[in-house]
Design a protein around this motif. Structure first.
Motif, PDB file in Angstrom:
ATOM      1  N   GLU A 157       0.944  -1.240  -0.084  1.00 48.38           N
ATOM      2  CA  GLU A 157      -0.098  -0.021  -0.090  1.00 48.38           C
ATOM      3  C   GLU A 157       0.814   1.164   0.032  1.00 48.38           C
ATOM      4  O   GLU A 157       0.627   2.277  -0.843  1.00 48.38           O
ATOM      5  N   GLU A 158       1.802   1.393   0.905  1.00 48.45           N
ATOM      6  CA  GLU A 158       2.566   2.615   1.003  1.00 48.45           C
ATOM      7  C   GLU A 158       3.338   2.541  -0.327  1.00 48.45           C
ATOM      8  O   GLU A 158       3.882   3.853  -0.783  1.00 48.45           O
ATOM      9  N   ASN A 159       3.777   1.513  -0.842  1.00 50.41           N
ATOM     10  CA  ASN A 159       4.670   1.813  -2.114  1.00 50.41           C
ATOM     11  C   ASN A 159       3.614   2.433  -3.177  1.00 50.41           C
ATOM     12  O   ASN A 159       4.457   3.204  -4.196  1.00 50.41           O
ATOM     13  N   TYR A 160       2.638   2.821  -3.211  1.00 49.83           N
ATOM     14  CA  TYR A 160       1.883   3.469  -4.141  1.00 49.83           C
ATOM     15  C   TYR A 160       1.382   4.813  -3.537  1.00 49.83           C
ATOM     16  O   TYR A 160       0.772   5.568  -4.520  1.00 49.83           O
ATOM     17  N   ARG A 161       1.522   5.007  -2.607  1.00 50.57           N
ATOM     18  CA  ARG A 161       1.238   6.211  -1.766  1.00 50.57           C
ATOM     19  C   ARG A 161       2.465   7.293  -1.749  1.00 50.57           C
ATOM     20  O   ARG A 161       2.280   8.461  -2.075  1.00 50.57           O
ATOM     21  N   PHE A 162       3.413   6.719  -1.715  1.00 54.98           N
ATOM     22  CA  PHE A 162       4.791   7.705  -1.333  1.00 54.98           C
ATOM     23  C   PHE A 162       5.818   7.249  -2.660  1.00 54.98           C
ATOM     24  O   PHE A 162       5.958   6.138  -3.295  1.00 54.98           O
ATOM     25  N   SER A 163       6.785   8.130  -2.846  1.00 55.80           N
ATOM     26  CA  SER A 163       7.844   7.965  -3.772  1.00 55.80           C
ATOM     27  C   SER A 163       9.086   8.453  -2.938  1.00 55.80           C
ATOM     28  O   SER A 163       9.489   9.422  -2.343  1.00 55.80           O
ATOM     29  N   ALA A 164      10.249   7.591  -2.864  1.00 56.70           N
ATOM     30  CA  ALA A 164      11.468   8.032  -2.513  1.00 56.70           C
ATOM     31  C   ALA A 164      12.186   8.904  -3.022  1.00 56.70           C
ATOM     32  O   ALA A 164      12.164   9.036  -4.375  1.00 56.70           O
ATOM     33  N   ASN A 165      13.014   9.648  -2.483  1.00 63.11           N
ATOM     34  CA  ASN A 165      13.783  10.845  -3.056  1.00 63.11           C
ATOM     35  C   ASN A 165      15.458  10.133  -3.574  1.00 63.11           C
ATOM     36  O   ASN A 165      15.734  10.600  -4.634  1.00 63.11           O
ATOM     37  N   ASN A 166      15.821   9.365  -2.712  1.00 61.51           N
ATOM     38  CA  ASN A 166      17.147   8.791  -2.915  1.00 61.51           C
ATOM     39  C   ASN A 166      17.252   7.764  -3.999  1.00 61.51           C
ATOM     40  O   ASN A 166      16.228   7.278  -4.180  1.00 61.51           O
ATOM     41  N   ARG A 167      18.124   7.888  -4.841  1.00 53.55           N
ATOM     42  CA  ARG A 167      18.282   7.043  -6.103  1.00 53.55           C
ATOM     43  C   ARG A 167      18.147   5.536  -5.674  1.00 53.55           C
ATOM     44  O   ARG A 167      17.441   4.794  -6.240  1.00 53.55           O
ATOM     45  N   SER A 168      19.170   5.242  -4.563  1.00 54.33           N
ATOM     46  CA  SER A 168      19.117   3.954  -4.252  1.00 54.33           C
ATOM     47  C   SER A 168      17.663   3.415  -3.665  1.00 54.33           C
ATOM     48  O   SER A 168      17.297   2.161  -3.866  1.00 54.33           O
ATOM     49  N   LEU A 169      17.009   4.111  -2.925  1.00 55.84           N
ATOM     50  CA  LEU A 169      15.765   3.945  -2.450  1.00 55.84           C
ATOM     51  C   LEU A 169      14.674   3.591  -3.348  1.00 55.84           C
ATOM     52  O   LEU A 169      13.843   3.133  -3.454  1.00 55.84           O
ATOM     53  N   ARG A 170      14.968   4.606  -4.429  1.00 60.76           N
ATOM     54  CA  ARG A 170      13.881   4.618  -5.609  1.00 60.76           C
ATOM     55  C   ARG A 170      14.002   3.071  -6.345  1.00 60.76           C
ATOM     56  O   ARG A 170      12.933   2.560  -6.695  1.00 60.76           O
ATOM     57  N   LEU A 171      15.273   2.654  -6.612  1.00 63.52           N
ATOM     58  CA  LEU A 171      15.507   1.557  -7.239  1.00 63.52           C
ATOM     59  C   LEU A 171      14.897   0.383  -6.382  1.00 63.52           C
ATOM     60  O   LEU A 171      14.238  -0.629  -6.896  1.00 63.52           O
ATOM     61  N   LEU A 172      15.028   0.278  -4.928  1.00 64.39           N
ATOM     62  CA  LEU A 172      14.388  -0.638  -4.154  1.00 64.39           C
ATOM     63  C   LEU A 172      12.954  -0.423  -4.141  1.00 64.39           C
ATOM     64  O   LEU A 172      12.081  -1.605  -4.289  1.00 64.39           O
ATOM     65  N   GLN A 173      12.245   0.578  -4.015  1.00 60.03           N
ATOM     66  CA  GLN A 173      10.822   0.837  -4.047  1.00 60.03           C
ATOM     67  C   GLN A 173      10.439   0.324  -5.538  1.00 60.03           C
ATOM     68  O   GLN A 173       9.282  -0.469  -5.514  1.00 60.03           O
ATOM     69  N   GLU A 174      11.126   0.405  -6.607  1.00 63.15           N
ATOM     70  CA  GLU A 174      10.753  -0.046  -7.825  1.00 63.15           C
ATOM     71  C   GLU A 174      10.481  -1.723  -7.797  1.00 63.15           C
ATOM     72  O   GLU A 174       9.863  -2.347  -8.275  1.00 63.15           O
ATOM     73  N   ALA A 175      11.612  -2.269  -7.082  1.00 59.41           N
ATOM     74  CA  ALA A 175      11.842  -3.614  -6.938  1.00 59.41           C
ATOM     75  C   ALA A 175      10.507  -4.334  -6.149  1.00 59.41           C
ATOM     76  O   ALA A 175      10.319  -5.320  -6.460  1.00 59.41           O
TER      77      ALA A 175
END
Length: 354
Positions: free
Chosen positions: A311-329
């Protein structure tokens, strides 16, 4: 998307491998009239080699305010109990012994014995610079702070004196910071005791300090950092963190995250961008901790992570590049990309496990 059945099978497998502890995060600490300004709580289990250095660092310092030292011996089998008792005759020292219950139970015991407005956790293999602690306490009282966090130095096994220093600066000794910039460590902080009035460390868990970032810090409104070191943190090769990766207890790093996320609504804590990024940081650390486990364990953890973060993955977006890659995964439920993103962050030294 992983099916409900896949998530249930993953949970069943992990519960068989190493069951989720039953310790509760919600608890009521008996409220008392505060007689003191600060209690320094020392939790000890088999630290005979370091305990005397720890206790000497605060035993004879003439604090101007009313300060106690509470030593809780968690059923030590070496000479720690005797060392602790030798300090029991000193004014303002309180010594408690108990059967071995683990670090979370021991921290809760220390809190229950605390009769001060503020508390400070000191691990038995570390030691303090008491003048700095006094400055932190004075500032906490004057600013009505929830938490004053200290800078600290690291003492490595091959060193005689601490070297590396974190958060230290020579400008603006005290800095007001947002709660999400607090470190996740329990130690090294002057904390308002009331923060634990309905919250406790979950017993049976290792990595119980996960509650600091997810549950304690979000309750704070007035948070400060002291840019002079008060705390000497000893890198202990025999410590829990250094050894947990090699056995089944490593999955505690997942269980504590899940437990904290589920406890947030009951404490009136809403997920936001800062907590979302803290969860992603924890997931990368979790990857480092479980990396020596079997593929079955790592896959089960990944499936459950995708479920609890969906649920949180679709509510928020990470700012850090490494975190964005993890969020995408996690969003794509791509195990290979998850491994790649965590490995890149870990190898870069961002989330190494001591």
């Amino acid at each position: 998307m992983f099916s409900k059945q896949e998530e249930e099978l993953s949970r069943e497998f992990l519960m068989t491998y190493f069951p989720k502890p039953s310790g509760e995060i919600r608890g009521i600490i008996e409220k008392k009239k505060y007689e003191r300004d600060l209690s320094i709580i020392v939790c000890c289990y088999n630290q005979e080699a370091y305990l005397k250095k720890c206790l000497e660092s605060v035993a004879h310092y003439p604090f101007k305010r009313n300060v106690s030292v509470i030593v809780v011996d968690d059923g030590s089998t070496d000479g720690s109990a005797e060392i602790a008792d030798s300090y029991g005759k000193l004014p303002d020292f309180i010594i408690a012994h108990q059967e071995n219950h683990g670090i979370a139970y021991t921290r809760n015991k220390g809190i229950s014995l605390c009769d001060a407005k503020y508390l400070f956790f000191l691990d038995a293999d570390d030691y303090l610079i008491p003048e700095a602690v006094e400055q932190m306490l004075e500032y906490a009282v004057s600013e009505d702070a929830d938490i004053v966090e200290s800078s600290y130095r690291i003492l490595r096994p091959e060193e005689e004196e601490p070297s590396t220093e974190f958060f230290a600066d020579t400008v603006d000794t005290f800095e007001k910071i947002p709660w999400h910039r607090l470190s996740g460590y329990v130690w090294g902080k002057v904390m308002r005791t009331d923060l634990f009035s309905s919250l406790c460390f979950p017993e049976g868990y290792l990595m119980e300090d996960g509650i600091m970032g997810f549950l304690v810090a979000p309750l704070c409104r007035r948070v400060f950092r002291y840019k002079i070191s008060s705390y000497i943190y000893r890198m202990n090769p025999a410590g829990i963190t250094a050894n947990i990766q090699q056995d089944s207890r490593a999955v505690h790093s997942y269980w504590i995250l899940e437990t904290c996320l589920r406890a947030m609504p009951g404490l009136g804590i809403e997920m936001d961008e800062n907590l979302f990024e803290k969860a992603l940081h924890w997931i990368i650390m979790n990857y480092a901790i479980i990396r020596f486990q079997s593929d079955n364990v790592k896959t089960a953890v990944f499936i459950l992570l995708c479920g609890c973060m969906r649920e949180e993955n679709y509510r928020f977006s990470a700012n850090n590049r490494s975190l964005r890659l993890l969020q995408e995964a996690l969003r794509a439920e791509d195990y290979q990309l998850y491994q790649q993103s965590c490995e890149l962050a870990w190898k870069a030294g961002m989330y190494g496990v001591k």
